[in-house]
Design an enzyme around this catalytic site. Structure first.
Site, PDB file in Angstrom:
ATOM      1  CG  HIS A  54      60.897  52.727  -2.438  1.00 15.23           C
ATOM      2  ND1 HIS A  54      60.327  54.228  -2.274  1.00 15.23           N
ATOM      3  CD2 HIS A  54      61.263  52.704  -1.588  1.00 15.23           C
ATOM      4  CE1 HIS A  54      60.414  53.614  -0.817  1.00 15.23           C
ATOM      5  NE2 HIS A  54      60.752  52.989  -0.125  1.00 15.23           N
ATOM      6  CD  GLU A  56      59.157  55.529  -6.933  1.00 12.65           C
ATOM      7  OE1 GLU A  56      58.508  55.540  -6.690  1.00 12.65           O
ATOM      8  OE2 GLU A  56      58.925  53.925  -7.580  1.00 12.65           O
ATOM      9  CB  CYS A  91      57.499  57.127  -0.446  1.00 17.30           C
ATOM     10  SG  CYS A  91      59.128  57.141  -1.572  1.00 17.30           S
ATOM     11  CB  CYS A 100      60.161  58.092  -4.727  1.00 18.43           C
ATOM     12  SG  CYS A 100      60.905  56.625  -3.600  1.00 18.43           S
ATOM     13  CD1 TRP A 190      53.032  12.479   1.284  1.00 15.05           C
ATOM     14  CD2 TRP A 190      52.714  14.659   1.611  1.00 15.05           C
ATOM     15  NE1 TRP A 190      54.297  13.053   1.929  1.00 15.05           N
ATOM     16  CE2 TRP A 190      53.532  14.469   2.210  1.00 15.05           C
ATOM     17  CE3 TRP A 190      51.476  15.289   2.771  1.00 15.05           C
ATOM     18  CZ2 TRP A 190      54.177  15.208   3.578  1.00 15.05           C
ATOM     19  CZ3 TRP A 190      52.183  16.538   3.459  1.00 15.05           C
ATOM     20  CH2 TRP A 190      53.483  15.945   4.171  1.00 15.05           C
ATOM     21  NE  ARG A 204      54.542  26.436   4.050  1.00  9.70           N
ATOM     22  CZ  ARG A 204      54.262  24.909   4.366  1.00  9.70           C
ATOM     23  NH1 ARG A 204      55.902  25.175   3.900  1.00  9.70           N
ATOM     24  NH2 ARG A 204      53.715  23.919   4.031  1.00  9.70           N
ATOM     25  CB  THR A 216      48.830  20.534  12.491  1.00  9.04           C
ATOM     26  OG1 THR A 216      47.696  20.432  11.551  1.00  9.04           O
ATOM     27  CG2 THR A 216      50.190  19.889  11.053  1.00  9.04           C
ATOM     28  CG  LEU A 224      55.343  24.322   9.890  1.00 10.26           C
ATOM     29  CD1 LEU A 224      54.627  24.722  10.589  1.00 10.26           C
ATOM     30  CD2 LEU A 224      54.449  24.096   8.676  1.00 10.26           C
ATOM     31  CB  SER A 304      39.977  19.171  11.078  1.00 12.64           C
ATOM     32  OG  SER A 304      38.056  19.787  11.438  1.00 12.64           O
TER      33      SER A 304
END
Length: 377
Positions: A54, A56, A91, A100, A190, A204, A216, A224, A304
């Protein structure tokens, strides 16, 4: 006379470090930490990946290495009169890493400044209470401060997941100024420019999954790129040789309308699918399933029809869409039958329109990037 550096200024640096973890820490939150001694930052750290140290602990190890001390040892003298600034409450439970708070106590910190409480039920103030019990002065940022809100904003997916069990949904679209995402003939490549598309790709990557509709995939056959891909295909009608099915990192959400022939076709191709409704995919059921499986953020590039499904579900349950990310191109497409960014029937009254808050606009090449918040957790 030297200007005094405030707690919020040091926390701002911790927040900048936390941002470096975006896209890599899920299902953990993004957290940054700095250690301050003598009025200056002497060590930094941020959480990079779930299962790793983590923030810290990273900062503590950096300070020890700078001092030539072996990482396995902790010398409290090194941290005497030092203050730790950490964006999220430390935590106090064992998960993939030890608590931690015990390391912070061993280090001998006398003061710790926390950006916000950890809403996770196993922490939620217990970490702060444990530190105070062991003589450490712990202060929280003012909840009405800008930096506190910025800390919360960074971890909206984590906070929503804890509060609702659902992933945070970002509705993204590239569209013309008149709100169209394709011409009447279905042409969409495009609308936005290369720089806007590259920026969308970076956005993304910050999310756990990208989600699109079958329309699509059928129209554009996209790859993708990114992490897990969710395809909403009501009847499992897509070509199993589509680029999006190039590996096993994909799930197809369908309904019970998917016939035996198509189910067999997908099974033979090794494509995972699951039904989320009788005659259509239930957005609520789909999001609940993703949340139960550790998904905290969804990048919705639905088209859509799928955008309309989310929009309509959101009218009944207002936590279905949390943020919009629109890239506006300086173009007008026109046409009653060209595709709008959100299809369906829409609302009857303006009072029912989805309200966007805290809009932020910037230029990306020739296009405009518009971000707006719907829900803040």
């Amino acid at each position: 006379m030297q200007k005094k550096i405030t707690d919020e200024a040091f926390m701002k640096q911790a927040l900048e470090l936390a941002r470096k973890g975006l896209g890599g820490t899920s299902p953990n939150p993004c957290v940054g930490a700095v250690i301050v001694k003598g009025g200056r930052i002497v060590a930094e750290g941020y959480h990079q990946k779930a299962g790793q140290d983590h923030a810290e602990i990273m900062a503590i190890k950096q300070m020890m290495l700078k001092s030539g001390i072996r990482v396995v040892d902790i010398d409290p003298a090194l941290f005497r009169n030092a203050t730790l600034y950490v964006t999220l409450e430390p935590c106090c439970h064992s998960g993939k890493t030890p608590p931690c708070v015990k390391t912070l106590i061993r280090a001998g910190f006398q003061k710790i400044v926390v950006g916000m409480k950890d809403p996770f039920k196993k922490v939620n103030g217990r970490g702060i209470a444990y530190l105070r019990k062991h003589g450490i002065k712990v202060s929280l940022l003012r909840q009405n401060s800008k930096i506190h809100k910025a800390v919360r904003s960074l971890n909206q997916p984590f906070i929503k997941s804890v509060a609702t069990g659902l992933p945070y949904v970002i509705l993204k679209a590239g569209l013309s100024l008149d709100g169209k995402i394709a011409t009447v003939g279905g042409n969409s490549k495009w609308i936005t420019g290369e720089k806007a598309r590259a920026d969308a790709g970076l956005e993304r990557k910050k999310c756990d999954v990208v989600m699109v509709g079958s329309g699509t995939i059928a129209a554009d056959n996209p790859e993708l790129n990114g992490g897990l891909r969710i395809i909403v295909d009501n009847k499992l009608s897509l070509d199993v040789k589509s680029k999006v099915f190039r590996d096993e990192n994909v799930l197809v959400a369908c309904s019970d309308l998917a016939g035996l022939k198509n189910r067999k076709r997908f099974e033979l191709a090794g494509i995972k699918f699951r039904s989320f409704g009788k005659d259509r995919v239930s957005i609520k059921k789909l999001l609940k399933y993703l949340g139960k499986n550790g998904i905290q953020s969804v990048f919705l590039e639905g088209g859509s029809g799928l955008n309309a499904a989310f929009f309509e579900e959101n009218q009944q349950n207002s936590v279905m869409i949390d943020k919009i990310l629109f890239y506006f191109a300086p173009k007008l497409i026109g046409g009653r039958d060209s595709l709008a960014v959100i299809g369906g029937r829409g609302v009857d009254k303006l009072s029912l329109a989805l309200r966007i808050r805290e809009p932020h606009v910037e230029s990306i090449g020739d296009d405009l990037k518009y971000e707006g918040v719907i829900n803040f957790y």
